[in-house]
Structures are given as C-alpha cells and as structure tokens.
Design a protein around this motif. Structure first.
Motif, short mmCIF file in Angstrom:
data_model
loop_
_atom_site.label_atom_id
_atom_site.label_comp_id
_atom_site.label_asym_id
_atom_site.label_seq_id
_atom_site.Cartn_x
_atom_site.Cartn_y
_atom_site.Cartn_z
N ILE A 58 0.83 -1.21 0.00
CA ILE A 58 0.00 0.00 0.00
C ILE A 58 0.86 1.25 0.00
CG2 ILE A 58 -1.85 1.26 1.17
CD1 ILE A 58 -1.20 -2.25 2.35
N VAL A 59 0.67 2.09 -1.04
CA VAL A 59 1.24 3.44 -1.04
C VAL A 59 0.19 4.34 -0.40
CG1 VAL A 59 2.18 5.33 -2.40
CG2 VAL A 59 2.55 2.97 -3.14
N ALA A 60 0.38 4.63 0.87
CA ALA A 60 -0.58 5.47 1.62
C ALA A 60 -0.04 6.89 1.66
CB ALA A 60 -0.76 4.92 3.04
N ILE A 61 -0.79 7.81 1.06
CA ILE A 61 -0.37 9.21 0.94
C ILE A 61 -1.27 10.07 1.82
CG2 ILE A 61 0.01 11.15 -0.63
CD1 ILE A 61 1.82 8.93 -1.34
N ASP A 62 -0.67 10.87 2.72
CA ASP A 62 -1.49 11.72 3.58
C ASP A 62 -1.79 13.06 2.91
OD1 ASP A 62 0.76 13.35 3.91
OD2 ASP A 62 1.22 12.60 5.92
N ASP A 63 -2.51 13.93 3.62
CA ASP A 63 -2.94 15.20 3.04
C ASP A 63 -1.79 16.14 2.76
OD1 ASP A 63 -5.55 14.31 3.17
OD2 ASP A 63 -6.01 15.32 5.07
N GLU A 130 5.45 -15.43 -7.24
CA GLU A 130 5.00 -14.33 -6.39
C GLU A 130 4.71 -13.07 -7.22
OE1 GLU A 130 6.42 -11.41 -2.72
OE2 GLU A 130 7.77 -12.98 -3.44
N VAL A 131 3.51 -12.53 -7.06
CA VAL A 131 3.14 -11.26 -7.65
C VAL A 131 2.47 -10.43 -6.56
CG1 VAL A 131 1.85 -10.06 -9.45
CG2 VAL A 131 2.82 -12.31 -9.92
N VAL A 132 2.85 -9.16 -6.48
CA VAL A 132 2.33 -8.25 -5.47
C VAL A 132 1.45 -7.20 -6.15
CG1 VAL A 132 2.91 -6.62 -3.63
CG2 VAL A 132 4.42 -8.58 -4.09
N ARG A 133 0.24 -7.04 -5.67
CA ARG A 133 -0.61 -5.95 -6.15
C ARG A 133 -0.41 -4.74 -5.24
NH1 ARG A 133 -6.35 -6.02 -9.07
NH2 ARG A 133 -4.82 -6.23 -10.76
N VAL A 134 -0.04 -3.61 -5.84
CA VAL A 134 0.23 -2.39 -5.08
C VAL A 134 -0.95 -1.43 -5.21
CG1 VAL A 134 1.85 -0.51 -4.66
CG2 VAL A 134 2.69 -2.68 -5.59
N PHE A 135 -1.49 -1.03 -4.08
CA PHE A 135 -2.63 -0.12 -4.03
C PHE A 135 -2.19 1.29 -3.66
CE2 PHE A 135 -4.57 -4.26 -3.35
CZ PHE A 135 -5.76 -4.18 -4.06
N LEU A 136 -2.96 2.25 -4.13
CA LEU A 136 -2.83 3.64 -3.69
C LEU A 136 -3.96 3.92 -2.71
CD1 LEU A 136 -1.62 6.53 -3.90
CD2 LEU A 136 -3.22 6.92 -5.80
N ALA A 137 -3.62 4.42 -1.53
CA ALA A 137 -4.60 4.74 -0.50
C ALA A 137 -4.46 6.20 -0.11
CB ALA A 137 -4.42 3.84 0.73
N THR A 138 -5.56 6.94 -0.15
CA THR A 138 -5.54 8.36 0.22
C THR A 138 -6.71 8.66 1.14
OG1 THR A 138 -6.77 8.95 -1.79
CG2 THR A 138 -4.36 9.06 -1.90
N ASP A 139 -6.75 9.90 1.64
CA ASP A 139 -7.74 10.32 2.63
C ASP A 139 -7.60 9.41 3.85
OD1 ASP A 139 -9.74 11.63 3.94
OD2 ASP A 139 -11.39 10.83 2.71
N LEU A 140 -6.47 9.54 4.53
CA LEU A 140 -6.10 8.65 5.62
C LEU A 140 -6.70 9.08 6.96
CD1 LEU A 140 -2.28 8.21 4.82
CD2 LEU A 140 -4.22 6.87 3.95
N HIS A 141 -6.95 8.06 7.80
CA HIS A 141 -7.47 8.31 9.15
C HIS A 141 -6.79 7.33 10.10
CE1 HIS A 141 -10.71 10.51 7.12
NE2 HIS A 141 -10.82 9.46 6.33
N GLU A 142 -6.51 7.79 11.30
CA GLU A 142 -5.90 6.92 12.30
C GLU A 142 -6.94 6.00 12.91
OE1 GLU A 142 -3.70 9.06 15.20
OE2 GLU A 142 -2.30 9.93 13.75
N VAL A 143 -6.53 4.76 13.18
CA VAL A 143 -7.39 3.77 13.82
C VAL A 143 -6.60 3.09 14.92
CG1 VAL A 143 -8.80 3.37 11.77
CG2 VAL A 143 -6.76 1.98 12.15
#
Length: 219
Positions: A58-63, A130-143
């Motif tokens: 996961i490429v998690a990008i914050d604001d 092995e193959v890895v699917r990479v996601f883009l995740a935005t609009d992050l929130h802490e949990v």
C-alpha cells in the motif's frame, strides 16, 4: 539433444508445455516444486518454482503529500529495509483490497477512504510465481489496532516522508524492495497526471493461485 547443445531459435513460436512436476518442499508461506518443461528443439528443461500466496502493498499518501514507510528487518538480506506496508494474501476468499485495508490498519494503524490499483509486480519471475498488487490509499485516518507480538512487526518503525524524497531514495539505492520501488514510482506518475490508476477490482491475470489450491487441499 541436451539442453546445453545449440538449437534453432523459434522467435516466440514455441509452446512451453509442462511435461511433469515434482513437489520438493512445503513450508509455512511457500512451497517448492520442480517442473519438466518442453523446450525448443525437443529439449526437456527442469525448472524449480517457488510457489507463493501472493501479496499486497500500500502506497498510503497523507494530506501533506507524504508516503507512509516502514523500516522492517528482512532476514534473507540480514538487515532492515524501507518498505511499504504490505502483507500476504493468506486468508481464503478475502479480496485483495480487503487484505490491503487490514494490513494498513495492522501495521501502521491507518485506514483510507480512497483506494485504487497502482501496479502488479512479479517479484522475481525467473524462479517464483509471487506477484504483489500495489494499491494507492488516500484520505487517511488513524485507527486503533493491537500491537504485534512475537515477530518482526513488533520491531517496526513507521515514518512519513515526502513522496519526492521517497522516489529519490529509490534512485539512490536506499529503497530496494521491488514492490515498494515500483509502487512509489507508479504513485508519482499517477499523482502528476502521467498515468491513471485502476479500479480496486481490476483484472489480475497473474495473481498466484497454486499455493492457495495447495493449502486448501491440506486443510
């Protein structure tokens, strides 16, 4: 004819048929088999294949345009690496994006409202499926999540860096994990308008399936 003798080039016309297969090893997260393959010119070649359950990253990008990286010990290289949050596709029937959501929460205590697919990465297709699917995740929130115990994840260091700095780290050789490097470069291309991300349920023709079938047969 032996595999070492010169043969006529077939220029992409040959069909590489599997003539036989032998299981060599089954472990907790991989299996090893040897396949006998029909090569050009009538040669039979033996190829060892590491079966893998597949994974997500996961490429998690914050604001603020920063990407979430983790510093994690990787025993085969004997050192800690900068990587994206990631995890195995090890729950039967769980869609890859749901695995990504779970891993993002478990590893870095974050959730995301926006998800898309950046890239599919064949880790080392010369010997593993092995193959890895990479996601883009935005609009992050802490949990809130439970702390990891008894494995490498208990030692994780989580850090946020500007995406451009992370890309520089790739080019400088400071980030060497394949899916991390690919994901960061793909995210840069998408966020600057050079490419478009895919839907979370985009076709994934190279997703590894042999390990899942093998595990289902054992359970």
């Amino acid at each position: 004819m032996t595999e070492s003798e010169p043969i006529e080039r077939t220029a992409g016309r040959h069909e590489f048929r599997t003539l036989g297969s032998e299981d060599l090893y089954q472990g907790a997260v991989m299996a090893l088999r040897a396949d006998d393959i029909e090569m050009p010119g009538g040669v039979t070649g033996r190829r060892e294949v590491v079966e893998h359950p597949g994974a997500v990253a996961i490429v998690a990008i914050d604001d603020e345009g920063r990407v979430v990286l983790i510093h994690q010990y990787r025993h085969p290289l004997g050192r800690r690496l900068w990587e994206l949050p990631a995890g195995l596709l090890d729950l039967a029937g769980e869609p890859p994006v749901e695995t990504a959501r779970r891993e993002l929460a478990e590893e870095v205590s974050l959730s995301a409202s926006q998800w898309s697919v950046l890239a599919d990465v064949a880790a080392s297709p010369g010997f593993t499926d092995e193959v890895v699917r990479v996601f883009l995740a935005t609009d992050l929130h802490e949990v809130e999540t439970m702390a990891a115990e008894g494995n490498e994840e208990a030692d994780l260091v989580v850090h946020r860096v500007p995406l451009d700095e992370a890309v520089r780290m790739v080019v400088a050789g400071e980030i060497v994990n394949a899916s991390t490097a690919t994901g960061l470069l793909a995210a840069r291309a998408v966020l600057t308008g050079l490419a478009e991300a895919r839907d979370v349920d985009a076709p994934w023709s190279d997703r590894p399936m042999r390990w899942a079938a093998r595990k289902a047969g054992r359970d």
